[in-house]
Design a protein around this motif. Structure first.
Motif, PDB file in Angstrom:
ATOM      1  N   PHE A 289       0.833  -1.201   0.000  1.00  5.20           N
ATOM      2  CA  PHE A 289       0.000   0.000   0.000  1.00  5.20           C
ATOM      3  C   PHE A 289       0.871   1.256   0.000  1.00  5.20           C
ATOM      4  O   PHE A 289       0.657   2.201  -0.781  1.00  5.20           O
ATOM      5  N   LEU A 290       1.893   1.247   0.842  1.00  2.00           N
ATOM      6  CA  LEU A 290       2.750   2.435   0.954  1.00  2.00           C
ATOM      7  C   LEU A 290       3.568   2.627  -0.322  1.00  2.00           C
ATOM      8  O   LEU A 290       3.765   3.758  -0.781  1.00  2.00           O
ATOM      9  N   GLU A 291       4.029   1.537  -0.919  1.00  2.05           N
ATOM     10  CA  GLU A 291       4.775   1.669  -2.184  1.00  2.05           C
ATOM     11  C   GLU A 291       3.877   2.272  -3.261  1.00  2.05           C
ATOM     12  O   GLU A 291       4.304   3.127  -4.033  1.00  2.05           O
ATOM     13  N   ILE A 292       2.628   1.808  -3.312  1.00  2.00           N
ATOM     14  CA  ILE A 292       1.700   2.360  -4.325  1.00  2.00           C
ATOM     15  C   ILE A 292       1.507   3.858  -4.074  1.00  2.00           C
ATOM     16  O   ILE A 292       1.575   4.675  -5.003  1.00  2.00           O
ATOM     17  N   ALA A 293       1.285   4.197  -2.812  1.00  2.00           N
ATOM     18  CA  ALA A 293       1.032   5.603  -2.486  1.00  2.00           C
ATOM     19  C   ALA A 293       2.222   6.476  -2.917  1.00  2.00           C
ATOM     20  O   ALA A 293       2.053   7.492  -3.611  1.00  2.00           O
ATOM     21  N   TRP A 294       3.445   6.057  -2.556  1.00  2.00           N
ATOM     22  CA  TRP A 294       4.626   6.846  -2.929  1.00  2.00           C
ATOM     23  C   TRP A 294       4.855   6.834  -4.431  1.00  2.00           C
ATOM     24  O   TRP A 294       5.228   7.845  -5.030  1.00  2.00           O
ATOM     25  N   GLY A 295       4.623   5.705  -5.053  1.00  2.00           N
ATOM     26  CA  GLY A 295       4.810   5.606  -6.506  1.00  2.00           C
ATOM     27  C   GLY A 295       3.882   6.568  -7.234  1.00  2.00           C
ATOM     28  O   GLY A 295       4.284   7.259  -8.178  1.00  2.00           O
ATOM     29  N   LEU A 296       2.634   6.632  -6.771  1.00  2.00           N
ATOM     30  CA  LEU A 296       1.666   7.534  -7.413  1.00  2.00           C
ATOM     31  C   LEU A 296       2.086   8.990  -7.215  1.00  2.00           C
ATOM     32  O   LEU A 296       2.073   9.787  -8.165  1.00  2.00           O
ATOM     33  N   ILE A 297       2.459   9.313  -5.992  1.00  2.00           N
ATOM     34  CA  ILE A 297       2.891  10.695  -5.716  1.00  2.00           C
ATOM     35  C   ILE A 297       4.087  11.047  -6.593  1.00  2.00           C
ATOM     36  O   ILE A 297       4.114  12.095  -7.247  1.00  2.00           O
ATOM     37  N   ASN A 298       5.088  10.147  -6.605  1.00  2.00           N
ATOM     38  CA  ASN A 298       6.323  10.453  -7.340  1.00  2.00           C
ATOM     39  C   ASN A 298       6.110  10.556  -8.851  1.00  2.00           C
ATOM     40  O   ASN A 298       6.893  11.192  -9.548  1.00  2.00           O
ATOM     41  N   SER A 299       5.063   9.920  -9.340  1.00  2.00           N
ATOM     42  CA  SER A 299       4.819   9.998 -10.793  1.00  2.00           C
ATOM     43  C   SER A 299       4.277  11.376 -11.185  1.00  2.00           C
ATOM     44  O   SER A 299       4.198  11.703 -12.375  1.00  2.00           O
ATOM     45  N   GLU A 300       3.871  12.155 -10.187  1.00  2.00           N
ATOM     46  CA  GLU A 300       3.387  13.524 -10.399  1.00  2.00           C
ATOM     47  C   GLU A 300       2.201  13.615 -11.356  1.00  2.00           C
ATOM     48  O   GLU A 300       2.101  14.538 -12.159  1.00  2.00           O
ATOM     49  N   ARG A 301       1.366  12.617 -11.298  1.00  2.00           N
ATOM     50  CA  ARG A 301       0.117  12.665 -12.063  1.00  2.00           C
ATOM     51  C   ARG A 301      -1.024  12.661 -11.049  1.00  2.00           C
ATOM     52  O   ARG A 301      -0.929  11.971 -10.025  1.00  2.00           O
ATOM     53  N   ARG A 400       2.920  -7.593  -9.436  1.00  2.00           N
ATOM     54  CA  ARG A 400       2.781  -7.374  -7.998  1.00  2.00           C
ATOM     55  C   ARG A 400       4.112  -7.643  -7.293  1.00  2.00           C
ATOM     56  O   ARG A 400       4.472  -6.957  -6.342  1.00  2.00           O
ATOM     57  N   SER A 401       4.841  -8.617  -7.813  1.00  2.00           N
ATOM     58  CA  SER A 401       6.111  -8.962  -7.175  1.00  2.00           C
ATOM     59  C   SER A 401       7.167  -7.867  -7.401  1.00  2.00           C
ATOM     60  O   SER A 401       8.215  -7.868  -6.784  1.00  2.00           O
ATOM     61  N   ASN A 402       6.867  -6.940  -8.306  1.00  2.00           N
ATOM     62  CA  ASN A 402       7.837  -5.892  -8.646  1.00  2.00           C
ATOM     63  C   ASN A 402       7.256  -4.503  -8.358  1.00  2.00           C
ATOM     64  O   ASN A 402       7.622  -3.522  -8.982  1.00  2.00           O
ATOM     65  N   MET A 403       6.328  -4.468  -7.384  1.00  2.00           N
ATOM     66  CA  MET A 403       5.559  -3.242  -7.190  1.00  2.00           C
ATOM     67  C   MET A 403       6.245  -2.314  -6.188  1.00  2.00           C
ATOM     68  O   MET A 403       5.747  -2.081  -5.106  1.00  2.00           O
ATOM     69  N   ASN A 404       7.412  -1.800  -6.566  1.00  4.54           N
ATOM     70  CA  ASN A 404       8.063  -0.836  -5.684  1.00  4.54           C
ATOM     71  C   ASN A 404       7.884   0.561  -6.281  1.00  4.54           C
ATOM     72  O   ASN A 404       7.553   0.720  -7.446  1.00  4.54           O
ATOM     73  N   ARG A 405       8.118   1.588  -5.430  1.00  7.73           N
ATOM     74  CA  ARG A 405       7.768   2.949  -5.851  1.00  7.73           C
ATOM     75  C   ARG A 405       8.456   3.390  -7.136  1.00  7.73           C
ATOM     76  O   ARG A 405       7.868   4.098  -7.949  1.00  7.73           O
ATOM     77  N   LYS A 406       9.717   2.950  -7.345  1.00  7.40           N
ATOM     78  CA  LYS A 406      10.467   3.343  -8.554  1.00  7.40           C
ATOM     79  C   LYS A 406       9.799   2.777  -9.810  1.00  7.40           C
ATOM     80  O   LYS A 406       9.602   3.458 -10.797  1.00  7.40           O
ATOM     81  N   GLU A 407       9.479   1.486  -9.736  1.00  7.00           N
ATOM     82  CA  GLU A 407       8.862   0.810 -10.879  1.00  7.00           C
ATOM     83  C   GLU A 407       7.482   1.418 -11.163  1.00  7.00           C
ATOM     84  O   GLU A 407       7.100   1.628 -12.319  1.00  7.00           O
TER      85      GLU A 407
END
Ligand code: UDP
Length: 465
Positions: A289-301, A400-407
């Motif tokens: 959940f936290l990776e998704i949240a940060w990933g979304l924020i960092n994508s700036e969309r 899902r196995s590769n769902m980190n904020r960078k990816e």
């Protein structure tokens, strides 16, 4: 609307949104063709009948009087249950009560033309229908490609593809291209044999039915439909996408939250928003959940994210987000507990759908020409994702196995920029194909005419047999 006085269809949905929604849409299609419809619904996950005033609802009880306290289907007992165990429990608990409820429906003034039961209820519903001399059709709420894979389970077991071995995930299943072993429609469960039993009962139950109704369309799944048809040897009616029939229905009443979401979307640029939702059943871990949240924020969309209560294991809703996280997002992101997904996907601000690839979500996205980011979680979602990415080429995978904020940031940015890959263009072409299939002489419309004739032919069949 046509009038077809005295003709009733009984429907028996599986009580989950991904199964109930298409059954209700199908009920609307039958109603539009002049049939009366009765929905036999389990007391588990009971819907609100006032939202569907055209249909008669009957609740199938699963308790005898005085048994409530020990209820195995209570919210507290089922909320953390393995899905396979829950489906087994539902099938066991409702087999006999369903038989009795169905029998109580015949003999009235109207002719019961047929029963339409969700494929997952399996062979028991055929036996119950036979007992009262009513034909039974099956609704398959998933796609044809995944059904081909389910039907191949015995072969997949014989050939050693199942159970899945971690060392072979990337291997092609040569009997089911383009699926790899990791795409096979299984689910993590403590009871794998139980899963095979449920799948087998679904497939065998479909084979002995009087026909299968599919929420898919020919131009999307022609080869898979042909493949399935040759294996099952029963009449097929691919009349989908269901939700695009009957555009003349009055709009649904909107809640305060629906208005807020529309207001928020109205303020966003065209095709700028990432809409994220993982359906009605999947759950994730807090770290994900936290990776998704940060990933979304960092994508700036800007993003609109459906986080169902208890979607994040061990939490109620958003409390695992760091302090100040939501305040910092401001208007750039919105968390909601549920949306009217059809409306959201149709909104011009939505640029991509980050989805778990449930079949309804897949079709709904295609029908609005919205490209997808695919993170399948279990069963047919894996098959659907493979088709979205490799066959229809209208989405990108984010495993899902590769769902980190960078990816996440990388994939979200590339889908939103579309990197000239033409995801949206191809998706819009598929949307057009869906429209063609639904048009007057299109394959879905013709199949629907055939389905209506087929259902009407049951009268004579039921009483002759
Ligand atoms: N859905 C919705 N609002 C939400 C999330 C989902 O209306 O916030 C609907 C969605 O439109 C779809 C169904 O719930 O019709 C989910 O079905 P799907 O097959 O995509 O996934 P499942 O929930 O069965 O995993």
């Amino acid at each position: 609307m046509e009038e077809r006085k005295g003709k009733r269809i009984i429907m028996f949905p599986l009580p989950f949104p991904g199964h109930f929604n298409p059954m209700i849409q199908l009920a609307g299609i039958f109603h539009h063709r002049g049939f009366s419809v009765t929905i036999l619904h389990t007391s588990f996950n009971l819907p609100d009948p006032s939202l569907h005033p055209h249909f008669t609802f009957r609740t199938i009880p699963h308790n005898k009087e005085g048994e409530e306290e020990e209820d195995p289907l209570s919210k507290s007992k089922t909320s953390s249950m393995d899905l396979v165990a829950l489906i087994r429990l539902l099938k066991q608990s409702y087999a006999e009560p369903f038989r009795q409820s169905l029998a109580a429906e015949v003999g009235g003034e109207e002719t019961v033309c047929c029963l339409v039961s969700d494929a997952i209820w399996g062979k028991n519903t055929e036996v119950a229908a036979e007992e009262i001399g009513v034909g039974r059709m099956v609704l398959r709420t998933g796609g044809a490609a995944s059904f081909c894979a389910f039907a191949a389970f015995p072969l997949l077991k014989d050939k050693g593809y199942l159970p899945i071995q971690d060392s072979r995930l990337e291997e092609l299943v040569t009997e089911l291209p383009p699926l790899k072993i990791k795409d096979l429609p299984v689910i993590e469960t403590n009871e794998p044999e139980e899963l095979y039993g449920i799948v087998n009962d679904m497939v065998e139950g479909a084979k002995i039915s009087s026909g299968i109704i599919w929420n898919t369309f020919e131009d999307l799944e022609r080869l898979s439909l042909m493949d399935c048809s040759s294996k099952l040897q029963v009449p097929f009616f691919h009349i989908g996408p269901f939700h695009k029939h009957n555009d003349d229905l009055p709009p649904k009443t909107k809640s305060k939250e629906d208005y807020e979401i529309t207001d928020w979307l109205n303020k966003q640029d065209s095709q700028s928003v990432v809409y994220a939702s993982f359906g009605s059943l999947a759950a994730i871990e807090e770290t994900e959940f936290l990776e998704i949240a940060w990933g979304l924020i960092n994508s700036e969309r800007p993003f609109l994210w459906v986080v169902r209560p208890r979607f994040v294991r061990g939490t109620e809703w958003l409390e695992s987000l760091p302090c100040g996280f939501i305040e910092n997002i401001g208007h750039k992101g919105k968390f909601v507990k549920w949306v009217n997904q059809l409306e959201v996907l149709a909104h011009p601000a939505v640029g991509a759908f980050w989805t778990h690839c449930g079949w309804n979500s897949t079709l709904e996205s295609i029908c609005e020409g919205v490209p997808m980011i695919c993170t399948p979680c279990f069963t047919d979602q894996h098959v659907n994702a493979r088709y979205i990415v490799d066959v229809w080429q209208v989405g990108m995978v984010l495993e899902r196995s590769n769902m980190n904020r960078k990816e996440i940031e990388k994939v979200v940015r590339s889908v939103m920029m579309d990197k000239g890959d033409g995801l949206r263009e191809r998706c819009l072409k598929l949307k057009e194909r869906a429209d063609v299939c639904l048009s007057k002489d299109g394959s879905s419309s013709k199949c629907l005419d055939e389905l209506v004739s087929h259902v009407l032919s049951f009268d004579s069949y039921a009483f002759a047999s």
